[in-house]
Design an enzyme around this catalytic site. Structure first.
Site, short mmCIF file in Angstrom:
data_model
loop_
_atom_site.label_atom_id
_atom_site.label_comp_id
_atom_site.label_asym_id
_atom_site.label_seq_id
_atom_site.Cartn_x
_atom_site.Cartn_y
_atom_site.Cartn_z
N SER A 1 60.53 80.91 82.98
CA SER A 1 61.03 80.02 81.93
C SER A 1 61.20 78.56 82.36
CB SER A 1 62.34 80.55 81.37
OG SER A 1 63.30 80.73 82.40
N LYS B 1 62.00 75.04 76.80
CA LYS B 1 62.82 74.49 75.72
C LYS B 1 62.06 73.50 74.83
CE LYS B 1 66.95 76.38 76.64
NZ LYS B 1 67.09 76.52 78.05
N GLU C 1 73.22 70.71 71.66
CA GLU C 1 74.11 71.20 72.71
C GLU C 1 73.23 71.54 73.90
OE1 GLU C 1 72.76 73.27 70.53
OE2 GLU C 1 71.92 74.65 72.01
#
Ligand SMILES: *Cc1c(COP(=O)(O)O)cnc(C)c1O
Length: 397
Positions: free
Chosen positions: A383, A95, A117
């Site tokens: 990830s 991210k 969010e």
């Protein structure tokens, strides 16, 4: 045979990938979104921007992340399996690649207040982290249910100085947090930048986020060339919530049609159980959070509440790029249930000494569902790391 032209998978000037994309926004947000549409590419291409971005990615995020040959997993499946270690990024997931980029962009747009969010909390933590680094105010919206199941990440955000605001409507998960963030942006259009954490939202977000995440496949190509003599694998496998780690892992392979792209969704309790987040299988075209894509909805267009054991995949839509990859067949869409993901998470922990995020564990399960040839080269986008999921894993130990 697919007769694909170069760049068939890039967004067009109107923000569409084939039938999907666009910018469906309330009038109040028009100036903000328009400003982004007009300036994002230009800002991203400025040498000074690129220099600052590359330096932060290297010295702060810790890039390039390793490409690791997982030998015991490879042996089990009779094929070479490489792991792209996004779990080793600062804050523990991919991210932050996007967050660093969008904060630098927000600064150039003169924004002082950042909202986001978050589902699993990884995007919230990444945003809070870079806001702390840059001295910007940070407000993170998070579903009440996710606040409970991802407590360590809530504490991290607070430690970093962010305000975490619970979303208490609907399923109290990612979709509802996104609604709250959009509401905030409508009320604070001038000083605030909204950092969307996946390849969803109105144009230009899906393209902007995919470009910031595309560093993943850029590095995979270089690293594979070094390790195998070819920059092309036969398969790239990634889990899909909104689709940002998959978009990043697929990006530089989209036009290399020999590379099989595999997107893995969360089947929850089973695709037909009514408790699932397998959007490509269950979804129909519709508009959610500013773009046209596939989404899970009832006959009359009400969004169906999704379910997944992993908060990061618990979303009723997918980004418009992925809807296009699904529709054109460029990517294969598969899914893993909660139980299959848990099992795969334990297995990877014990065979490779890497505890994967529950989201990533879905991608690992797919190795069991596919048949490979001996000389295939498979890359899995790892990830994120599983520390945030330990409480969930422990329930099944
Ligand atoms: C957020 C998250 C995901 C899902 O989001 P995408 O945008 O689909 O990548 C997957 N894995 C991890 C570790 C995450 O934090």
């Amino acid at each position: 045979m697919m007769t694909t032209q170069q760049n068939n998978f890039a967004v067009n000037e109107h923000g569409y990938y084939g039938d999907f994309g666009g910018a469906f926004i309330p009038e109040m947000l028009y100036p903000n979104v328009k400003q982004l549409q007009e300036q994002y590419l230009q800002i991203m291409q400025e040498p000074a921007f690129q220099q600052e971005l590359q330096q932060l990615l290297r010295d702060y995020v810790g890039r390039p992340t390793p490409l690791f040959l997982a030998e015991r997993v490879s042996e089990k499946h009779g094929v070479k399996v490489y792991l792209k270690r996004e779990d080793l990024c600062h804050t523990g997931a991919h991210k932050i690649n996007n967050t660093v980029g969008q904060i630098l962009l927000a600064q150039r747009l003169g924004k002082k207040r950042i909202i986001a969010e978050t589902g699993a909390g990884q995007h919230g933590v990444a945003t809070a982290t870079v806001c702390a680094l840059k001295g910007l105010e940070c407000i993170v919206y998070m579903g009440e249910k996710d606040i409970e199941r991802q407590a360590p990440n809530v504490a991290r955000m607070q430690m970093l100085g962010a305000t975490v605001v619970p979303a208490i409507s609907g399923s109290k998960t990612l979709k509802d947090a996104t609604n709250e963030a959009i509401r905030d942006w409508i009320n604070n259009p001038v000083d605030t930048h909204y950092i969307i954490g996946s390849v969803v939202g109105p144009h230009p977000y899906p393209d902007m986020v995919a470009r910031f995440q595309s560093i993943i496949s850029e590095e995979i190509k270089k690293q594979l060339l070094e390790k195998t003599g070819s920059e092309l694998p036969t398969h790239v496998i990634a889990c899909v919530g909104g689709g940002s780690n998959a978009a990043g892992a697929f990006y530089h392979f989209l036009d290399d049609l020999s590379v099989q792209l595999v997107a893995v969704e969360a089947a929850g309790c089973g695709i037909d159980s009514g408790m699932s987040a397998a959007t490509s299988q269950l979804g129909k075209p519709g508009i959610l959070h500013g773009s046209k894509s596939l989404l899970m909805q009832t006959e009359d267009g009400q969004v169906v509440e999704p379910h997944s054991i992993s908060a990061g995949l618990d979303y009723p839509g997918i980004g418009p790029l992925h809807a296009h990859l699904f529709k054109t067949g460029r990517a294969v869409f598969m899914s893993a249930t909660d139980e299959q993901a848990l099992k795969a998470g334990f297995e990877i922990s014990r065979t490779e000494g890497i505890i994967p995020a529950l989201e990533t564990a879905h991608a690992f399960h797919i190795l069991n569902e596919m048949t490979f040839r001996k000389d295939d080269v498979v890359v899995i986008c790892l990830s994120g790391r599983g520390d945030k999921d330990l409480a969930t894993y422990m329930k099944y130990l």
